[in-house]
Motif scaffolding. Structure first.
Motif, PDB file in Angstrom:
ATOM      1  N   ALA A 150       0.777  -1.232  -0.105  1.00  0.00           N
ATOM      2  CA  ALA A 150       0.018  -0.044  -0.020  1.00  0.00           C
ATOM      3  C   ALA A 150       0.802   1.242   0.046  1.00  0.00           C
ATOM      4  CB  ALA A 150      -0.691  -0.136   1.124  1.00  0.00           C
ATOM      5  N   ILE A 151       0.339   2.313  -0.788  1.00  0.00           N
ATOM      6  CA  ILE A 151       0.930   3.531  -0.716  1.00  0.00           C
ATOM      7  C   ILE A 151      -0.150   4.623   0.206  1.00  0.00           C
ATOM      8  CG2 ILE A 151       2.361   3.170  -2.588  1.00  0.00           C
ATOM      9  CD1 ILE A 151       0.316   4.842  -4.403  1.00  0.00           C
ATOM     10  N   ALA A 237      -2.013  -9.997 -19.610  1.00  0.00           N
ATOM     11  CA  ALA A 237      -2.802 -11.074 -19.613  1.00  0.00           C
ATOM     12  C   ALA A 237      -2.454 -11.753 -18.182  1.00  0.00           C
ATOM     13  CB  ALA A 237      -2.208 -12.318 -20.536  1.00  0.00           C
ATOM     14  N   MET A 238      -3.668 -12.036 -17.508  1.00  0.00           N
ATOM     15  CA  MET A 238      -3.957 -12.753 -16.254  1.00  0.00           C
ATOM     16  C   MET A 238      -2.774 -12.112 -15.082  1.00  0.00           C
ATOM     17  SD  MET A 238      -4.609 -16.798 -17.506  1.00  0.00           S
ATOM     18  CE  MET A 238      -4.662 -17.003 -15.968  1.00  0.00           C
ATOM     19  N   ASP A 239      -2.784 -10.983 -14.667  1.00  0.00           N
ATOM     20  CA  ASP A 239      -1.859 -10.204 -14.015  1.00  0.00           C
ATOM     21  C   ASP A 239      -2.785  -9.326 -13.099  1.00  0.00           C
ATOM     22  OD1 ASP A 239       0.398  -9.825 -12.658  1.00  0.00           O
ATOM     23  OD2 ASP A 239       1.254  -8.361 -14.041  1.00  0.00           O
ATOM     24  N   TRP A 240      -2.355  -9.203 -11.720  1.00  0.00           N
ATOM     25  CA  TRP A 240      -3.081  -8.257 -10.985  1.00  0.00           C
ATOM     26  C   TRP A 240      -2.780  -6.801 -11.202  1.00  0.00           C
ATOM     27  CZ3 TRP A 240      -6.486 -10.476  -7.692  1.00  0.00           C
ATOM     28  CH2 TRP A 240      -6.457 -11.743  -7.678  1.00  0.00           C
ATOM     29  N   PRO A 241      -3.609  -5.843 -11.109  1.00  0.00           N
ATOM     30  CA  PRO A 241      -3.312  -4.686 -11.221  1.00  0.00           C
ATOM     31  C   PRO A 241      -2.432  -4.074 -10.405  1.00  0.00           C
ATOM     32  CG  PRO A 241      -5.812  -4.878 -11.422  1.00  0.00           C
ATOM     33  CD  PRO A 241      -5.123  -6.064 -10.816  1.00  0.00           C
ATOM     34  N   LEU A 242      -1.219  -3.140 -10.757  1.00  0.00           N
ATOM     35  CA  LEU A 242      -0.846  -2.427  -9.758  1.00  0.00           C
ATOM     36  C   LEU A 242      -1.333  -0.832  -9.287  1.00  0.00           C
ATOM     37  CD1 LEU A 242       2.538  -2.627 -11.947  1.00  0.00           C
ATOM     38  CD2 LEU A 242       2.177  -3.974  -9.842  1.00  0.00           C
ATOM     39  N   LYS A 300      -1.532  12.495  -0.411  1.00  0.00           N
ATOM     40  CA  LYS A 300      -1.241  12.032   0.830  1.00  0.00           C
ATOM     41  C   LYS A 300      -0.495  10.633   0.945  1.00  0.00           C
ATOM     42  CE  LYS A 300      -4.799  14.782   3.276  1.00  0.00           C
ATOM     43  NZ  LYS A 300      -5.930  14.827   4.096  1.00  0.00           N
ATOM     44  N   ALA A 301      -0.275  10.218  -0.277  1.00  0.00           N
ATOM     45  CA  ALA A 301       0.507   8.794  -0.498  1.00  0.00           C
ATOM     46  C   ALA A 301       2.159   8.817   0.407  1.00  0.00           C
ATOM     47  CB  ALA A 301       0.728   8.482  -1.840  1.00  0.00           C
ATOM     48  N   LYS A 302       2.034   7.732   0.576  1.00  0.00           N
ATOM     49  CA  LYS A 302       3.531   7.523   1.439  1.00  0.00           C
ATOM     50  C   LYS A 302       4.127   6.108   0.963  1.00  0.00           C
ATOM     51  CE  LYS A 302       3.711   5.936   5.658  1.00  0.00           C
ATOM     52  NZ  LYS A 302       3.397   5.700   7.086  1.00  0.00           N
ATOM     53  N   GLY A 308       7.616   3.093  -4.081  1.00  0.00           N
ATOM     54  CA  GLY A 308       7.400   4.551  -4.474  1.00  0.00           C
ATOM     55  C   GLY A 308       6.919   4.656  -6.210  1.00  0.00           C
ATOM     56  N   TYR A 309       7.093   3.731  -7.015  1.00  0.00           N
ATOM     57  CA  TYR A 309       6.698   3.960  -8.470  1.00  0.00           C
ATOM     58  C   TYR A 309       5.144   3.855  -8.324  1.00  0.00           C
ATOM     59  CZ  TYR A 309       5.336  -1.139  -8.194  1.00  0.00           C
ATOM     60  OH  TYR A 309       5.008  -2.249  -8.032  1.00  0.00           O
ATOM     61  N   LYS A 310       4.385   3.241  -7.398  1.00  0.00           N
ATOM     62  CA  LYS A 310       3.002   3.135  -7.505  1.00  0.00           C
ATOM     63  C   LYS A 310       2.480   4.358  -7.475  1.00  0.00           C
ATOM     64  CE  LYS A 310       0.970  -0.461  -5.799  1.00  0.00           C
ATOM     65  NZ  LYS A 310       0.276  -1.407  -4.876  1.00  0.00           N
TER      66      LYS A 310
END
Length: 331
Positions: A150-151, A237-242, A300-302, A308-310
């Protein structure tokens, strides 16, 4: 996998009577795409599985212009994606559903199960618990391998991300979950259903032992509402979103009257950004206002040590979802 009893319920009342008073007593099985994997890895070990797949009233999709959309909890993800009423009235739901995993999972996994699935955090999935602590009780995530964590909402003790791609869409649309348990039915706004646990033993859902999700109620998109979603994956294909963003706009001429901006896969719950919404209200949607809303969404992301790329991915997802919604929304 540890030994367990198996019972099949014909009604929701019977299902509830077969569930115990603790999570270790019994668990519900429908599609089983997540639960069976957790049992095989010995992360959960219910003494009984209660099959609810034979409960007819938990199936089906119905739309009325007055009440909106009713989706039974046993509706599969693929049925939701293919339903003509959903595609016509809520195309952003159909689009999000059709991009989940692969066809095998979409044809087995249910909507109720998607709402209740457990985090994909590798610490949780390897036995370190939902809050991922070592034997001394110290958190593992902040100084460990956290590139997918989580960010937002990550001040501790939870650092996992909510795994559902459909949940942010339902939150943006103002949906309600209907739950049935020993005390009867209760309705929970979907943004209140997801919780950030603060102590060991707490769960990430407002669901008690002995309760089951029976249906999802989505209000009609009135007042010229436009919705869109945008997700970013490492591979198609068949991947979880970032990072994922879902946006619903109501316009007054060319100006935004109201906005709902919800991000997914960036926080322990579907994360509604009131900052991004405030950046849009009263303004025309342009590249600049969409960018400003994206900046506000992550203000407010941390970042943790490796994720950090997210922040940039979430910023871009929000901006592009807003621009797509302003162009008329998902098709």
């Amino acid at each position: 996998m540890r030994a367990f009893e198996y019972a099949s319920a014909a009604t929701k009342e019977q299902a509830v009577s077969l569930l115990g008073k603790s999570w270790d007593d019994a668990d519900v099985i429908a599609g089983g795409t997540d639960l069976l994997a957790l049992m095989k890895d010995d992360i959960v070990a219910p003494k009984r599985l209660v099959n609810i797949k034979e409960i007819a009233e938990l199936r089906g999709i119905k739309f009325t212009s007055k009440d909106g959309l009713r989706v039974g909890a046993l509706t599969t993800i693929q049925e939701l994606a293919d339903d003509p009423q959903v595609r016509a009235k809520y195309p952003m739901i159909a689009k999000a559903a059709n991009e989940i995993a692969g066809p095998q999972i979409r044809n087995m996994g249910t909507i109720g199960g998607n709402m209740c699935q457990r985090p994909r955090c590798w610490y949780y999935r390897t036995g370190f618990g939902l809050l991922a602590k070592d034997e001394r009780g110290e958190p593992l995530v902040p100084t460990g391998e956290n590139r997918y964590h989580a960010i937002l909402g990550n001040n501790g003790p939870a650092y996992f991300v909510s795994p559902s791609t459909l949940a942010p869409v339902f939150v943006a649309l103002g949906a309600t979950l209907r739950i049935f348990g020993p005390g009867g039915k209760r309705d929970v706004p979907i943004d209140k259903f997801f919780r950030i646990p603060q102590a060991d033993g707490e769960r990430e859902h407002d669901l008690k032992p002995g309760e089951i999700v029976t249906e999802i109620l989505i209000p009609p998109m009135t007042g010229g509402a436009k919705g869109a979603m945008y997700e970013i994956r490492q591979k198609e294909a068949m991947d979880w979103p970032l990072a994922f963003a879902s946006v619903v706009l109501k316009m007054n001429g060319d100006k935004v009257n109201t906005a709902r901006v919800v991000m997914g896969h960036v926080a322990p719950v579907p994360w509604r950004s009131t900052e991004a919404e405030a950046a849009l209200v009263g303004k025309a949607i342009t590249e600049e206002t969409a960018k400003a809303a994206g900046d506000a969404a992550v203000s407010k992301a941390k970042a943790l040590s490796d994720n950090g790329y997210k922040i940039q991915l979430a910023r871009v997802a929000v901006k592009r979802a807003i621009l797509e919604a302003a162009r008329g929304g998902a098709k």
